[in-house]
Design a protein around this motif. Structure first.
Motif, PDB file in Angstrom:
ATOM      1  N   ASP A 151     -24.718 -10.408 -23.562  1.00 30.26           N
ATOM      2  CA  ASP A 151     -26.158 -10.474 -24.067  1.00 30.26           C
ATOM      3  C   ASP A 151     -26.788  -9.421 -23.785  1.00 30.26           C
ATOM      4  O   ASP A 151     -26.369  -8.636 -22.894  1.00 30.26           O
ATOM      5  CB  ASP A 151     -26.644 -11.610 -22.877  1.00 30.26           C
ATOM      6  N   ALA A 152     -27.925  -9.070 -24.551  1.00 28.78           N
ATOM      7  CA  ALA A 152     -28.612  -7.894 -24.316  1.00 28.78           C
ATOM      8  C   ALA A 152     -29.565  -7.700 -23.344  1.00 28.78           C
ATOM      9  O   ALA A 152     -30.167  -6.614 -23.005  1.00 28.78           O
ATOM     10  CB  ALA A 152     -29.588  -7.739 -25.799  1.00 28.78           C
ATOM     11  N   THR A 153     -29.728  -8.828 -22.526  1.00 24.83           N
ATOM     12  CA  THR A 153     -30.442  -8.691 -21.315  1.00 24.83           C
ATOM     13  C   THR A 153     -30.063  -7.875 -20.365  1.00 24.83           C
ATOM     14  O   THR A 153     -28.815  -7.631 -19.942  1.00 24.83           O
ATOM     15  CB  THR A 153     -30.529 -10.171 -20.535  1.00 24.83           C
ATOM     16  N   PRO A 154     -30.947  -6.775 -19.753  1.00 25.93           N
ATOM     17  CA  PRO A 154     -30.685  -5.764 -18.900  1.00 25.93           C
ATOM     18  C   PRO A 154     -29.924  -6.295 -17.667  1.00 25.93           C
ATOM     19  O   PRO A 154     -30.536  -7.304 -17.245  1.00 25.93           O
ATOM     20  CB  PRO A 154     -32.075  -5.038 -18.543  1.00 25.93           C
ATOM     21  N   PHE A 155     -28.785  -5.590 -17.197  1.00 25.47           N
ATOM     22  CA  PHE A 155     -28.483  -5.857 -16.046  1.00 25.47           C
ATOM     23  C   PHE A 155     -27.947  -7.267 -15.885  1.00 25.47           C
ATOM     24  O   PHE A 155     -27.699  -7.896 -14.850  1.00 25.47           O
ATOM     25  CB  PHE A 155     -29.195  -5.561 -14.837  1.00 25.47           C
ATOM     26  N   SER A 156     -27.554  -8.072 -17.128  1.00 28.32           N
ATOM     27  CA  SER A 156     -26.995  -9.363 -17.256  1.00 28.32           C
ATOM     28  C   SER A 156     -25.850  -9.807 -16.348  1.00 28.32           C
ATOM     29  O   SER A 156     -25.769 -11.012 -15.693  1.00 28.32           O
ATOM     30  CB  SER A 156     -26.750  -9.839 -18.700  1.00 28.32           C
ATOM     31  N   GLU A 157     -24.822  -8.794 -16.435  1.00 26.01           N
ATOM     32  CA  GLU A 157     -23.605  -8.877 -15.491  1.00 26.01           C
ATOM     33  C   GLU A 157     -24.129  -9.245 -13.883  1.00 26.01           C
ATOM     34  O   GLU A 157     -23.364  -9.886 -13.521  1.00 26.01           O
ATOM     35  CB  GLU A 157     -22.722  -8.097 -15.787  1.00 26.01           C
ATOM     36  N   PHE A 158     -25.269  -8.453 -13.562  1.00 26.03           N
ATOM     37  CA  PHE A 158     -25.654  -8.487 -12.386  1.00 26.03           C
ATOM     38  C   PHE A 158     -26.214  -9.886 -11.693  1.00 26.03           C
ATOM     39  O   PHE A 158     -26.279 -10.289 -10.693  1.00 26.03           O
ATOM     40  CB  PHE A 158     -26.396  -7.207 -11.712  1.00 26.03           C
ATOM     41  N   LEU A 159     -26.673 -10.333 -12.813  1.00 31.92           N
ATOM     42  CA  LEU A 159     -27.512 -11.602 -12.621  1.00 31.92           C
ATOM     43  C   LEU A 159     -26.598 -12.658 -12.431  1.00 31.92           C
ATOM     44  O   LEU A 159     -26.529 -13.731 -11.616  1.00 31.92           O
ATOM     45  CB  LEU A 159     -28.409 -12.085 -13.883  1.00 31.92           C
ATOM     46  N   TRP A 160     -25.252 -12.550 -13.345  1.00 30.79           N
ATOM     47  CA  TRP A 160     -24.129 -13.481 -13.050  1.00 30.79           C
ATOM     48  C   TRP A 160     -23.500 -13.121 -11.570  1.00 30.79           C
ATOM     49  O   TRP A 160     -22.930 -14.212 -10.937  1.00 30.79           O
ATOM     50  CB  TRP A 160     -23.040 -13.226 -14.213  1.00 30.79           C
ATOM     51  N   ALA A 161     -23.226 -12.212 -11.194  1.00 32.11           N
ATOM     52  CA  ALA A 161     -22.726 -11.695  -9.877  1.00 32.11           C
ATOM     53  C   ALA A 161     -23.536 -12.366  -8.778  1.00 32.11           C
ATOM     54  O   ALA A 161     -22.947 -12.959  -7.943  1.00 32.11           O
ATOM     55  CB  ALA A 161     -22.624 -10.237  -9.729  1.00 32.11           C
ATOM     56  N   ASP A 162     -24.919 -12.499  -9.159  1.00 32.14           N
ATOM     57  CA  ASP A 162     -25.712 -12.992  -7.980  1.00 32.14           C
ATOM     58  C   ASP A 162     -25.635 -14.359  -8.115  1.00 32.14           C
ATOM     59  O   ASP A 162     -25.872 -15.247  -7.010  1.00 32.14           O
ATOM     60  CB  ASP A 162     -27.144 -12.478  -8.093  1.00 32.14           C
ATOM     61  N   PHE A 163     -25.130 -15.060  -9.185  1.00 31.67           N
ATOM     62  CA  PHE A 163     -25.095 -16.314  -9.149  1.00 31.67           C
ATOM     63  C   PHE A 163     -23.622 -16.994  -8.470  1.00 31.67           C
ATOM     64  O   PHE A 163     -23.660 -17.918  -7.637  1.00 31.67           O
ATOM     65  CB  PHE A 163     -24.857 -16.915 -10.742  1.00 31.67           C
ATOM     66  N   PHE A 164     -22.534 -16.069  -8.696  1.00 32.09           N
ATOM     67  CA  PHE A 164     -21.263 -16.247  -7.928  1.00 32.09           C
ATOM     68  C   PHE A 164     -21.265 -15.961  -6.608  1.00 32.09           C
ATOM     69  O   PHE A 164     -20.615 -16.453  -5.610  1.00 32.09           O
ATOM     70  CB  PHE A 164     -20.134 -15.364  -8.630  1.00 32.09           C
ATOM     71  N   ARG A 165     -22.340 -15.135  -6.120  1.00 32.27           N
ATOM     72  CA  ARG A 165     -22.269 -14.438  -4.848  1.00 32.27           C
ATOM     73  C   ARG A 165     -22.309 -15.615  -3.658  1.00 32.27           C
ATOM     74  O   ARG A 165     -21.336 -15.540  -2.563  1.00 32.27           O
ATOM     75  CB  ARG A 165     -23.184 -13.585  -4.746  1.00 32.27           C
ATOM     76  N   PRO A 166     -23.081 -16.621  -3.674  1.00 33.08           N
ATOM     77  CA  PRO A 166     -23.164 -17.519  -2.619  1.00 33.08           C
ATOM     78  C   PRO A 166     -21.977 -18.732  -2.625  1.00 33.08           C
ATOM     79  O   PRO A 166     -22.115 -19.497  -1.820  1.00 33.08           O
ATOM     80  CB  PRO A 166     -24.594 -18.138  -2.654  1.00 33.08           C
ATOM     81  N   GLN A 167     -21.286 -18.692  -3.834  1.00 32.37           N
ATOM     82  CA  GLN A 167     -20.491 -19.794  -4.066  1.00 32.37           C
ATOM     83  C   GLN A 167     -19.077 -19.263  -3.943  1.00 32.37           C
ATOM     84  O   GLN A 167     -17.945 -20.331  -3.877  1.00 32.37           O
ATOM     85  CB  GLN A 167     -20.858 -20.297  -5.466  1.00 32.37           C
ATOM     86  N   ILE A 168     -18.650 -18.203  -4.174  1.00 34.97           N
ATOM     87  CA  ILE A 168     -17.453 -17.806  -3.949  1.00 34.97           C
ATOM     88  C   ILE A 168     -17.210 -16.503  -2.986  1.00 34.97           C
ATOM     89  O   ILE A 168     -17.928 -15.677  -2.821  1.00 34.97           O
ATOM     90  CB  ILE A 168     -16.696 -17.166  -5.249  1.00 34.97           C
ATOM     91  N   ALA A 169     -16.147 -16.756  -1.984  1.00 36.51           N
ATOM     92  CA  ALA A 169     -16.175 -15.984  -0.776  1.00 36.51           C
ATOM     93  C   ALA A 169     -15.684 -14.567  -1.268  1.00 36.51           C
ATOM     94  O   ALA A 169     -14.722 -14.592  -2.171  1.00 36.51           O
ATOM     95  CB  ALA A 169     -15.098 -16.533   0.065  1.00 36.51           C
ATOM     96  N   ARG A 170     -16.174 -13.479  -0.570  1.00 41.62           N
ATOM     97  CA  ARG A 170     -15.762 -12.033  -1.043  1.00 41.62           C
ATOM     98  C   ARG A 170     -14.266 -11.979  -0.834  1.00 41.62           C
ATOM     99  O   ARG A 170     -13.686 -11.207  -1.480  1.00 41.62           O
ATOM    100  CB  ARG A 170     -16.731 -11.146  -0.372  1.00 41.62           C
ATOM    101  N   GLU A 171     -14.064 -12.446   0.369  1.00 43.78           N
ATOM    102  CA  GLU A 171     -12.551 -12.242   0.763  1.00 43.78           C
ATOM    103  C   GLU A 171     -11.651 -13.022  -0.474  1.00 43.78           C
ATOM    104  O   GLU A 171     -10.333 -12.327  -0.727  1.00 43.78           O
ATOM    105  CB  GLU A 171     -12.129 -12.963   2.053  1.00 43.78           C
ATOM    106  N   LEU A 172     -12.033 -13.876  -0.980  1.00 46.74           N
ATOM    107  CA  LEU A 172     -11.153 -14.725  -2.074  1.00 46.74           C
ATOM    108  C   LEU A 172     -11.098 -13.504  -3.205  1.00 46.74           C
ATOM    109  O   LEU A 172     -10.062 -13.266  -3.669  1.00 46.74           O
ATOM    110  CB  LEU A 172     -11.812 -15.861  -2.582  1.00 46.74           C
ATOM    111  N   ILE A 173     -12.169 -12.715  -3.685  1.00 44.15           N
ATOM    112  CA  ILE A 173     -12.138 -11.963  -4.769  1.00 44.15           C
ATOM    113  C   ILE A 173     -11.228 -10.874  -4.458  1.00 44.15           C
ATOM    114  O   ILE A 173     -10.484 -10.527  -5.358  1.00 44.15           O
ATOM    115  CB  ILE A 173     -13.438 -11.613  -4.959  1.00 44.15           C
TER     116      ILE A 173
END
Length: 206
Positions: A151-173
């Motif tokens: 998507d052409a939305t600026p920094f769109s991947e960071f928006l997705w990153a913030d969506f995953f952040r509270p739902q998937i443990a950093r340790e798991l990644i």
């Protein structure tokens, strides 16, 4: 005569300033692997055809507003010079006004590895000082796996990153990326993600 076309210039890669605080280091590694798979001719063609979008800023510096992962990968591969497409000349502004203007145009993303907004001075002055955000790596892999559309939305991947952040443990990644990726792909298909750029909708049940 004033041109309305972006100015094209060449610049030393190690002197370019980032406009974000983090990258996904996994994505940088993938960019390096792609670069190493090219022969000399393909590399030259890639550099000739790739223009980093940038803004001319204070003190004669250039600030790239996209392709940070590719830029960092090229630095790590010892590339010295790249081409820039100058979107706007803000070199006449003092630093505070410059960053406010960058924010207005959505050309800066001053969020740290925890997704928390910081002051503009937290944005590093060199690409090699960018911090790792594993969730940005995860978001990039979900997109490549078809979990959402580019998507052409600026920094769109960071928006997705913030969506995953509270739902998937950093340790798991960090410890089992494939499991984290599978979970993230499922989350990306849920209606809860429908506000995000590139959302593809729920997976059809068969």
């Amino acid at each position: 005569m004033t041109s309305h076309h972006p100015q094209l210039v060449t610049a030393k890669l190690n002197q370019l300033h980032p406009t974000q605080i983090t990258v996904g280091k996994l994505e940088v590694t993938l960019k390096r692997q792609q670069w190493n798979a090219m022969n000399r001719k393909a590399r030259a063609e890639a550099l000739d055809s790739h223009w980093f979008p940038a803004v001319a800023g204070p003190d004669g510096n250039y600030f790239i507003v996209d392709h940070h992962h590719f830029g960092l990968a090229l630095i790590e591969e010892d590339v010295k010079q790249v081409s820039l497409m100058i979107l706007k000349d803000l070199s006449w502004l003092e630093h505070g006004a410059f960053w406010n203007a960058m924010d207005h145009h959505q050309w800066v993303h001053p969020f740290d590895g925890n997704g928390v907004r910081q002051k503009y001075h937290a944005v590093p002055e060199h690409l090699t000082h960018l911090q790792d955000d594993p969730y940005r790596s995860l978001a990039g892999e979900v997109r490549r796996a078809g979990g959402y559309a580019k998507d052409a939305t600026p920094f769109s991947e960071f928006l997705w990153a913030d969506f995953f952040r509270p739902q998937i443990a950093r340790e798991l990644i960090e410890q089992d990326f494939s499991v984290a990726l599978a979970q993230a792909k499922q989350l990306a298909a849920t209606p809860a993600a429908r506000y995000l750029p590139g959302w593809c909708g729920p997976i059809a049940q068969v």
